[in-house]
Design a protein around this motif. Structure first.
Motif, short mmCIF file in Angstrom:
data_model
loop_
_atom_site.label_atom_id
_atom_site.label_comp_id
_atom_site.label_asym_id
_atom_site.label_seq_id
_atom_site.Cartn_x
_atom_site.Cartn_y
_atom_site.Cartn_z
N UNK A 1 0.87 -4.73 8.14
CA UNK A 1 2.09 -4.67 8.55
C UNK A 1 3.06 -3.73 7.85
N UNK A 2 4.02 -3.61 8.47
CA UNK A 2 5.25 -2.87 7.85
C UNK A 2 6.45 -3.64 7.78
N UNK B 1 4.05 7.64 2.29
CA UNK B 1 3.05 8.29 1.67
C UNK B 1 2.55 7.47 0.84
N UNK B 2 1.12 7.57 0.68
CA UNK B 2 0.21 6.77 -0.30
C UNK B 2 0.00 7.89 -1.43
N UNK B 3 0.31 7.48 -2.57
CA UNK B 3 0.02 8.34 -3.87
C UNK B 3 -1.42 8.60 -4.03
N UNK B 4 -2.29 7.55 -3.72
CA UNK B 4 -3.63 7.70 -4.00
C UNK B 4 -4.38 8.39 -3.03
N UNK C 1 0.83 -1.26 -0.03
CA UNK C 1 -0.06 0.05 0.05
C UNK C 1 0.84 1.44 -0.07
N UNK C 2 2.08 1.30 0.44
CA UNK C 2 2.88 2.26 0.36
C UNK C 2 4.35 1.79 0.53
N UNK C 3 5.30 2.97 0.40
CA UNK C 3 6.73 2.51 0.52
C UNK C 3 7.43 3.83 0.74
#
Length: 166
Positions: free
Chosen positions: A118-119, A92-95, A66-68
């Motif tokens: 999870x991270x 940050x999630x671009x969407x 979902x993000x990186x």
């Protein structure tokens, strides 16, 4: 004569483009993404000095990334490592871009960032990679620093040692 008109047209087009870009850049409506800050520390399991390291982070919900983010991205104050082993990464999630009601308004509606399952943190140190998978629950997060970010503060250091076997 035709080349002169083309030059003038190109110059005018460039001037308008620069003016519009400058105007948007000066707009009080900030470009903000909903996301999560991951804060923690890295230690070695020996007396060796830690030195330089990079932390890459990925969030997962189900089977979907979902993000990186990464501390190697030097363009942001939200991504850093310190010599004492502490780090912070902005995921940050671009969407999930924040939206202003009016481009000249400072009021921003920040979308909700869903808590990931999870991270995954990948630490690179002296050519070796160490992977840590952390299950995330809503009670592990705070939002006291930034309204657009949840903050995952790791309470225990991530301990690295000899290179893991492949």
């Amino acid at each position: 004569m035709k080349i002169g008109r083309m030059k003038v047209t190109a110059i005018l087009l460039a001037s308008v483009t620069v003016g519009v870009a400058f105007g948007l850049g000066c707009s009080p409506c900030p470009l903000t993404f909903a996301g999560m800050l991951v804060r923690g520390s890295v230690e070695t399991d020996s007396q060796d000095t830690l030195g330089d390291f990079v932390v890459d982070a990925y969030t997962w919900t189900g089977d979907t990334r979902t993000a990186s983010g990464s501390t190697s991205l030097g363009y942001s104050d939200n991504n850093f490592t310190w010599q004492d082993g502490t780090f912070q990464i902005s995921l940050a999630s671009p969407d999930r871009v924040a939206v202003c009601d009016d481009p000249f308004s400072a009021q921003v509606e920040v979308p909700e960032y869903p808590v990931p399952d999870e991270v995954h943190l990948v630490i690179t140190h002296d050519g070796c990679e160490y992977t840590f998978e952390i299950q995330v629950t809503a009670d592990m997060l705070t939002d006291y620093d930034y309204p657009e970010y949840d903050i995952l503060q790791l309470t225990e250091p991530l301990v690295i040692g000899a290179c893991p076997e492949e």
